[in-house]
Every structure is written in C-alpha cells, then in structure tokens.
Design a protein around this motif. Structure first.
Motif, PDB file in Angstrom:
ATOM      1  N   LEU A 239       0.829  -1.216   0.000  1.00  0.00           N
ATOM      2  CA  LEU A 239       0.000   0.000   0.000  1.00  0.00           C
ATOM      3  C   LEU A 239       0.858   1.257   0.000  1.00  0.00           C
ATOM      4  CD1 LEU A 239      -2.724  -1.131   2.558  1.00  0.00           C
ATOM      5  CD2 LEU A 239      -2.901  -1.091   0.057  1.00  0.00           C
ATOM      6  N   GLU A 240       1.966   1.204   0.716  1.00  0.00           N
ATOM      7  CA  GLU A 240       2.837   2.384   0.782  1.00  0.00           C
ATOM      8  C   GLU A 240       3.589   2.621  -0.528  1.00  0.00           C
ATOM      9  OE1 GLU A 240       3.772   2.905   5.515  1.00  0.00           O
ATOM     10  OE2 GLU A 240       4.949   1.403   4.424  1.00  0.00           O
ATOM     11  N   GLY A 241       3.487   1.680  -1.452  1.00  0.00           N
ATOM     12  CA  GLY A 241       4.086   1.877  -2.773  1.00  0.00           C
ATOM     13  C   GLY A 241       3.145   2.553  -3.753  1.00  0.00           C
ATOM     14  N   ILE A 242       1.905   2.782  -3.351  1.00  0.00           N
ATOM     15  CA  ILE A 242       0.922   3.370  -4.270  1.00  0.00           C
ATOM     16  C   ILE A 242       1.154   4.875  -4.398  1.00  0.00           C
ATOM     17  CG2 ILE A 242      -1.539   3.872  -4.607  1.00  0.00           C
ATOM     18  CD1 ILE A 242      -2.162   1.177  -3.300  1.00  0.00           C
ATOM     19  N   GLU A 243       1.268   5.331  -5.621  1.00  0.00           N
ATOM     20  CA  GLU A 243       1.447   6.763  -5.860  1.00  0.00           C
ATOM     21  C   GLU A 243       0.098   7.472  -5.819  1.00  0.00           C
ATOM     22  OE1 GLU A 243       3.674   7.831  -9.322  1.00  0.00           O
ATOM     23  OE2 GLU A 243       5.214   6.321  -8.882  1.00  0.00           O
ATOM     24  N   VAL A 244       0.105   8.671  -5.276  1.00  0.00           N
ATOM     25  CA  VAL A 244      -1.136   9.453  -5.223  1.00  0.00           C
ATOM     26  C   VAL A 244      -0.933  10.783  -5.937  1.00  0.00           C
ATOM     27  CG1 VAL A 244      -1.967   8.387  -3.098  1.00  0.00           C
ATOM     28  CG2 VAL A 244      -0.546  10.427  -2.948  1.00  0.00           C
ATOM     29  N   GLY A 245      -1.991  11.239  -6.545  1.00  0.00           N
ATOM     30  CA  GLY A 245      -1.951  12.521  -7.241  1.00  0.00           C
ATOM     31  C   GLY A 245      -2.896  13.512  -6.587  1.00  0.00           C
ATOM     32  N   ASP A 246      -3.003  14.687  -7.185  1.00  0.00           N
ATOM     33  CA  ASP A 246      -3.880  15.718  -6.636  1.00  0.00           C
ATOM     34  C   ASP A 246      -5.322  15.214  -6.604  1.00  0.00           C
ATOM     35  OD1 ASP A 246      -1.773  17.390  -6.332  1.00  0.00           O
ATOM     36  OD2 ASP A 246      -2.090  18.430  -8.240  1.00  0.00           O
ATOM     37  N   GLY A 247      -5.984  15.440  -5.481  1.00  0.00           N
ATOM     38  CA  GLY A 247      -7.387  15.047  -5.358  1.00  0.00           C
ATOM     39  C   GLY A 247      -7.572  13.595  -4.966  1.00  0.00           C
ATOM     40  N   ASP A 248      -6.467  12.857  -4.874  1.00  0.00           N
ATOM     41  CA  ASP A 248      -6.579  11.452  -4.484  1.00  0.00           C
ATOM     42  C   ASP A 248      -6.672  11.296  -2.972  1.00  0.00           C
ATOM     43  OD1 ASP A 248      -6.566  10.165  -6.872  1.00  0.00           O
ATOM     44  OD2 ASP A 248      -4.401   9.912  -6.959  1.00  0.00           O
ATOM     45  N   VAL A 249      -7.095  10.113  -2.574  1.00  0.00           N
ATOM     46  CA  VAL A 249      -6.936   9.732  -1.174  1.00  0.00           C
ATOM     47  C   VAL A 249      -5.438   9.718  -0.885  1.00  0.00           C
ATOM     48  CG1 VAL A 249      -7.205   7.846   0.481  1.00  0.00           C
ATOM     49  CG2 VAL A 249      -9.027   8.333  -1.186  1.00  0.00           C
TER      50      VAL A 249
END
Ligand SMILES: Nc1ncnc2c1ncn2[C@@H]1O[C@H](COP(=O)(O)OP(=O)(O)OC[C@H]2O[C@H](OP(=O)(O)O)[C@H](O)[C@@H]2O)[C@@H](O)[C@H]1O
Length: 258
Positions: A239-249
C-alpha cells in the motif's frame, strides 16, 4: 447532478430484504456504471512453486517495477491507531478485503454485514453479476445508505443509522475463501490494483457529488492479515508503494482493535 443515494426508512432497516434489494438498485446501478469503466485487473501470473510471498511482493512494489519512479512522486500514507473502526464520522470510507464469492461470513466482514446489511446486498449482487476472475484485483465503492433517515428522523439510534451513513470499500483481494483462498503472493499482487481501482471510483464519485456527499476520512482494518493469512507488514508495504496525485486519497487510517 446529485448522486443517487440509498434511501431507507427505519422501518425496513432490518426486516425487509426485498425492499432493500429494490432500494439498492440505484446505488448498485451507480456502482456498476463506475465498475463498467474499470481497467483490467492486471494481476501478475502465479509465481513459480519455489517462489515465496516475499518474492511475489517484490513484483508489484515500485522498487522492482520497470522504469524509474520520480523521486517527487507522493506515496500513500498509512497511519496506524487503535480503536473501533466503525466509530467513524458520516461519509467515512471504511475499507476491507473481500472474497469474490459474495460472502461476508466471518472475521471483520461479518461485522460489516451486521452493520451494513444494504451494502452487503450490493456486494453480493456485484459478485453474482461478475466472474471471480474479473473481480480479482478490483474494488467496489458502496455509497452510504439511510441518508434521508439520518437527516430527517428524530429517532435515529446508533449504531445502525449512524453506521450506514458511511461508505464501504470492498477490495477483491482473493477469488475465494477458506481453504480455497488465493495464496499470500496472489493476494498481495491483487491488493495494489484493487486499492488503485477503489481510489479511481472515489475520484469519480467525488467529481460528481455535491461537497456534502463526498468521501471524507478513509480508514481500514489490517486487511488480509486475518482469515486471508497475509502478514500485515507485507500488505502495508504494498500500500505504501501506491502513488497518489492531486485530489486522491492520500492518507488511510488503519484502525485495529485495542
Ligand atoms: N469486528 C472487528 N473489528 C475490528 N477489527 C476486526 C474485527 N474482526 C476482525 N478484525 C481484524 O480485521 C483484520 C482483517 O481480518 P479478517 O480475518 O476479518 O479479514 P482478512 O482481510 O484477512 O480476510 C478477508 C476474508 O475474511 C472474511 O471471511 P469469509 O471469507 O467470509 O469467511 C471475508 O469475507 C473475506 O473473505 C484483522 O486484523 C482482524 O484482527
């Protein structure tokens, strides 16, 4: 446009399953519309017999994925705490791992079924309508039920009404359950894509919803770590490898029992 929302009165909260099934149609249609754009669940093939779960985990962690990862990319944050996962404010998204068979029969899934009977029907219908292989590595965002009841009833009583003001997030991380559950390696391989699919559905929901209907806090149990028998640390690393962008969780609170 206002999102369709499950609208149940207290009188049918437990006793009229048929009415609930009908009432969930709007929401189910909503989730199915979202689901219909779901990208393919590209789960890596089952590793060779000699491979360990650790090896399979490496297949889907960013460190070993092809191509460079920009150092500036933000990653999903996991914050751990103790408490009652269900004692959450309205519009909290509560996530758990599910099989693809339509069963919430044990573990925390049973607690979800007891607290969110309408959400269970949406989940089980979704499993009826889709092949387990197609569901594996995807997710289902189930919007809150009993919204009107919460707003209008003078007789709302926790936990039933309160609990159903929340979103339920189902991660399809194993095709089956019990002795037929997928291997830890396969469960881990499905976990990242399933979470990303859930985040995509959250983005789509939030883009269409009024501000007061958008997903708020996001919380989760230590998914996969009980009946699915995958060490929590391994799931956490994925889970900590998941990239997040603007507006994401960007943050998930992992709430485990005292
Ligand atoms: N009441 C409660 N409150 C708070 N935390 C609770 C809790 N009960 C358990 N936990 C914790 O929640 C984490 C996950 O543990 P779980 O064993 O539940 O889930 P899992 O993700 O490994 O596996 C999913 C399959 O289990 C089910 O059962 P069936 O297949 O239906 O038979 C599903 O349907 C899936 O298929 C562990 O940290 C447990 O300590």
């Amino acid at each position: 446009m206002r999102q369709s929302t499950l609208r149940f009165g207290r009188e049918d909260s437990k006793s009229n399953i048929a009415a609930k099934r009908k009432a969930t149609d709007d929401s189910h249609a909503q989730t199915k519309r979202v689901k219909s754009t779901t990208t393919s669940n590209a789960i890596p093939p089952e590793p060779q017999r000699s491979s360990t779960a650790t090896t399979a985990t490496q297949v889907i962690t960013p460190e070993s994925s092809p191509g460079p990862t920009p150092s500036s990319a933000r990653k999903l944050q996991i914050q751990e705490e103790h408490g009652d996962i269900f004692a959450a404010p309205p519009r909290t998204l509560i996530i758990h791992a599910c099989n693809c068979q339509g069963s919430w029969g044990a573990g925390i899934a049973k607690a979800f079924k007891d607290r969110y009977p309408a959400a269970y029907l949406v989940y089980s219908d979704h499993c009826d309508d889709n092949d387990p292989d197609a569901l594996f590595g995807t997710a289902l965002l189930i919007p809150p039920a009993m919204k009107v009841s919460l707003k209008s009833s003078q007789n709302c009583q926790a936990p039933d009404d309160y609990a159903q003001s929340q979103f339920v997030g189902c991660l399809f991380t194993s095709r089956s359950m019990g002795r037929k559950k997928d291997s830890p390696a396969r469960i881990l391989a499905a976990t990242g894509p399933a979470m990303e699919d859930l985040f995509r559905q959250v983005r789509e929901w939030n883009a269409k919803a009024e501000a007061s209907d958008r997903v708020g806090e996001v919380r989760m149990c230590e998914i996969n770590s009980g009946l699915f028998n995958v060490p929590w640390k391994k799931t956490r690393a994925v889970l900590e490898g998941i990239e997040v962008g603007d507006g994401d969780v960007e943050v998930i609170k992992v709430v485990s029992r005292e």
